[in-house]
Enzyme design. Structure first.
Site, PDB file in Angstrom:
ATOM      1  N   GLU A 137      26.438  91.088  65.940  1.00 44.92           N
ATOM      2  CA  GLU A 137      27.189  90.175  65.067  1.00 44.92           C
ATOM      3  C   GLU A 137      26.467  89.850  63.767  1.00 44.92           C
ATOM      4  OE1 GLU A 137      26.887  89.837  68.335  1.00 44.92           O
ATOM      5  OE2 GLU A 137      28.841  89.423  69.206  1.00 44.92           O
ATOM      6  N   ALA A 167      34.525  92.253  69.603  1.00 42.73           N
ATOM      7  CA  ALA A 167      35.769  91.678  69.070  1.00 42.73           C
ATOM      8  C   ALA A 167      36.366  92.686  68.095  1.00 42.73           C
ATOM      9  CB  ALA A 167      35.455  90.376  68.358  1.00 42.73           C
ATOM     10  N   GLY A 221      31.248  91.162  71.868  1.00 42.02           N
ATOM     11  CA  GLY A 221      32.073  90.583  72.930  1.00 42.02           C
ATOM     12  C   GLY A 221      32.048  91.401  74.217  1.00 42.02           C
ATOM     13  N   GLU A 233      28.999  90.315  75.955  1.00 43.23           N
ATOM     14  CA  GLU A 233      29.266  88.941  76.411  1.00 43.23           C
ATOM     15  C   GLU A 233      30.203  88.924  77.626  1.00 43.23           C
ATOM     16  OE1 GLU A 233      30.337  88.086  72.280  1.00 43.23           O
ATOM     17  OE2 GLU A 233      29.153  86.263  72.443  1.00 43.23           O
TER      18      GLU A 233
HETATM   19  N1  COA Z   1      36.823  96.488  66.339  1.00 45.26           N
HETATM   20  C1  COA Z   1      37.854  97.279  65.952  1.00 45.26           C
HETATM   21  N2  COA Z   1      37.830  98.622  66.029  1.00 45.26           N
HETATM   22  C2  COA Z   1      36.714  99.183  66.547  1.00 45.26           C
HETATM   23  C3  COA Z   1      35.621  98.436  66.980  1.00 45.26           C
HETATM   24  C4  COA Z   1      35.701  97.015  66.873  1.00 45.26           C
HETATM   25  N3  COA Z   1      34.709  96.213  67.274  1.00 45.26           N
HETATM   26  N4  COA Z   1      34.674  99.276  67.425  1.00 45.26           N
HETATM   27  C5  COA Z   1      35.158 100.509  67.289  1.00 45.26           C
HETATM   28  N5  COA Z   1      36.410 100.459  66.757  1.00 45.26           N
HETATM   29  C6  COA Z   1      37.303 101.581  66.425  1.00 45.26           C
HETATM   30  C7  COA Z   1      36.897 102.292  65.137  1.00 45.26           C
HETATM   31  O1  COA Z   1      37.395 101.603  64.016  1.00 45.26           O
HETATM   32  C8  COA Z   1      37.528 103.641  65.341  1.00 45.26           C
HETATM   33  O2  COA Z   1      38.918 103.526  65.092  1.00 45.26           O
HETATM   34  P1  COA Z   1      39.669 104.664  64.188  1.00 45.26           P
HETATM   35  O3  COA Z   1      39.451 105.940  64.946  1.00 45.26           O
HETATM   36  O4  COA Z   1      41.090 104.210  64.166  1.00 45.26           O
HETATM   37  O5  COA Z   1      38.985 104.653  62.857  1.00 45.26           O
HETATM   38  C9  COA Z   1      37.367 103.873  66.840  1.00 45.26           C
HETATM   39  O6  COA Z   1      37.191 102.586  67.419  1.00 45.26           O
HETATM   40  C10 COA Z   1      36.169 104.725  67.186  1.00 45.26           C
HETATM   41  O7  COA Z   1      35.021 104.130  66.609  1.00 45.26           O
HETATM   42  P2  COA Z   1      33.980 104.939  65.716  1.00 45.26           P
HETATM   43  O8  COA Z   1      33.227 103.943  64.882  1.00 45.26           O
HETATM   44  O9  COA Z   1      34.673 106.034  64.976  1.00 45.26           O
HETATM   45  O10 COA Z   1      33.043 105.569  66.840  1.00 45.26           O
HETATM   46  P3  COA Z   1      31.507 105.934  66.705  1.00 45.26           P
HETATM   47  O11 COA Z   1      31.149 106.687  67.927  1.00 45.26           O
HETATM   48  O12 COA Z   1      31.209 106.574  65.395  1.00 45.26           O
HETATM   49  O13 COA Z   1      30.735 104.530  66.708  1.00 45.26           O
HETATM   50  C11 COA Z   1      30.259 102.304  67.500  1.00 45.26           C
HETATM   51  C12 COA Z   1      30.774 103.711  67.845  1.00 45.26           C
HETATM   52  C13 COA Z   1      30.477 101.425  68.711  1.00 45.26           C
HETATM   53  C14 COA Z   1      28.761 102.379  67.174  1.00 45.26           C
HETATM   54  C15 COA Z   1      31.017 101.753  66.265  1.00 45.26           C
HETATM   55  O14 COA Z   1      32.393 101.890  66.498  1.00 45.26           O
HETATM   56  C16 COA Z   1      30.738 100.309  65.969  1.00 45.26           C
HETATM   57  O15 COA Z   1      29.681  99.972  65.437  1.00 45.26           O
HETATM   58  N6  COA Z   1      31.693  99.408  66.292  1.00 45.26           N
HETATM   59  C17 COA Z   1      31.591  98.000  66.003  1.00 45.26           C
HETATM   60  C18 COA Z   1      30.673  97.308  66.988  1.00 45.26           C
HETATM   61  C19 COA Z   1      30.514  95.854  66.636  1.00 45.26           C
HETATM   62  O16 COA Z   1      29.972  95.502  65.598  1.00 45.26           O
HETATM   63  N7  COA Z   1      30.971  94.973  67.524  1.00 45.26           N
HETATM   64  C20 COA Z   1      30.861  93.543  67.357  1.00 45.26           C
HETATM   65  C21 COA Z   1      32.017  92.995  66.633  1.00 45.26           C
HETATM   66  S1  COA Z   1      31.845  91.242  66.352  1.00 45.26           S
END
Ligand code: COA
Length: 259
Positions: free
Chosen positions: A133, A65, A110, A113
């Site tokens: 989450e 999400a 998500g 999911e």
């Molecule tokens: N919601 C909104 N934006 C997200 C996102 C999410 N769930 N996951 C990644 N992004 C965005 C980041 O904010 C970043 O945007 P920016 O470049 O404008 O700052 C871009 O996607 C790239 O992500 P980044 O974190 O820089 O890449 P990474 O390779 O360092 O890490 C992940 C990848 C997937 C490990 C990390 O993005 C992450 O932990 N995301 C959240 C995952 C999560 O908790 N999902 C469940 C949500 S309920």
């Protein structure tokens, strides 16, 4: 139909839906959820579509999400948000046309999911899975606490849900979260080949397999067996059965003669 956050194309009876916000790792905001539901409904209704492949653009399938939209929610609106996503994902699960998730990268929250709401999951070696989450002080809202234990068992599901840790594609395969793992450049070809194998079968037979598995899964074995027998009876009166049996016997008649 044209979309902002996804793409949808139809080729040789296969609709490919691609979540297309690669700069945000395809995170699910309201618009993406709405467009995913529109696209799967369009595929369900289009007589030229036999099945659907769902994938993501760039290095993520879907990274969950959209966290930036979560802050504004309180208890009531967050519950509605979860139910909205559950409804949209349910359209994939209940699609009478088979849906294969081709998981190209991160499938977190998500994203995991959404993949679990599809009928079959094929992962690239680059894919990563998780339900992170709890790290945000939340529980999954789009079916993770329910579909994950049904797929991998309660203990393994709780491990993923409680640690919030990511697992790689091989581990996802080992625990039964995905059906197959393939090299990254083989992901769409493998999903397409599997879909072509599926689409060689009668559409009503496919639809009733999906419906019977879905409807029977949480019922008692006796009740579910009755559902199966009813579907079997129904199918016996269709063109799918007549055509399928005729083609099979034509090809292999000598072996079955006198049986
Ligand atoms: N919601 C909104 N934006 C997200 C996102 C999410 N769930 N996951 C990644 N992004 C965005 C980041 O904010 C970043 O945007 P920016 O470049 O404008 O700052 C871009 O996607 C790239 O992500 P980044 O974190 O820089 O890449 P990474 O390779 O360092 O890490 C992940 C990848 C997937 C490990 C990390 O993005 C992450 O932990 N995301 C959240 C995952 C999560 O908790 N999902 C469940 C949500 S309920």
């Amino acid at each position: 139909m044209s979309y902002e956050t996804i793409t949808a194309v139809v080729n040789d009876r296969i609709a490919t839906i691609t979540v297309n916000r690669p700069d945000k790792l395809n995170a699910l905001n309201d618009r993406v959820i709405e467009e995913l539901e529109l696209a799967i409904d369009e595929a369900r209704e289009n007589p030229e579509v036999g099945g659907v492949i769902l994938t993501g653009a760039g290095r993520a399938f879907v990274a969950g999400a959209d966290i930036s939209g979560l802050e504004k929610h309180g208890a009531v609106t967050a519950k509605a948000l979860a139910q909205r996503g559950q409804q949209a994902f349910g359209r994939f699960e209940t699609s009478p046309k088979p849906v294969i998730a081709a998981i190209n990268g991160f499938a977190l929250g998500g994203g995991c999911e959404l993949a679990m709401a599809c009928h079959i999951r094929i992962a690239s070696e680059a894919a990563k899975f998780g339900q992170p989450e709890v790290k945000l002080g939340l529980v999954p809202g789009y079916g993770g606490t329910q579909r994950l234990p049904r797929l991998v068992g309660k203990g393994r599901a709780l491990q993923l849900l409680l640690t919030g840790e990511m697992i790689d594609a091989q581990e996802a395969y080992r625990i039964g979260l995905v059906n197959r793992v393939v090299a990254a450049d083989q992901l769409i070809p493998a999903a397409t080949t599997m879909m072509q194998t599926i689409l060689a079968n009668g559409p009503l037979a496919l639809a009733h397999c999906i419906e019977t598995v879905n409807a029977g899964y949480d019922q008692s074995l006796d009740d579910a067996m009755t559902l199966e027998a009813t579907a079997f009876g129904l199918l016996a009166a269709t063109n799918d059965k007549a055509e399928g049996t005729r083609a099979f016997l034509e090809k292999r008649a000598p072996k079955f003669q006198g049986a």
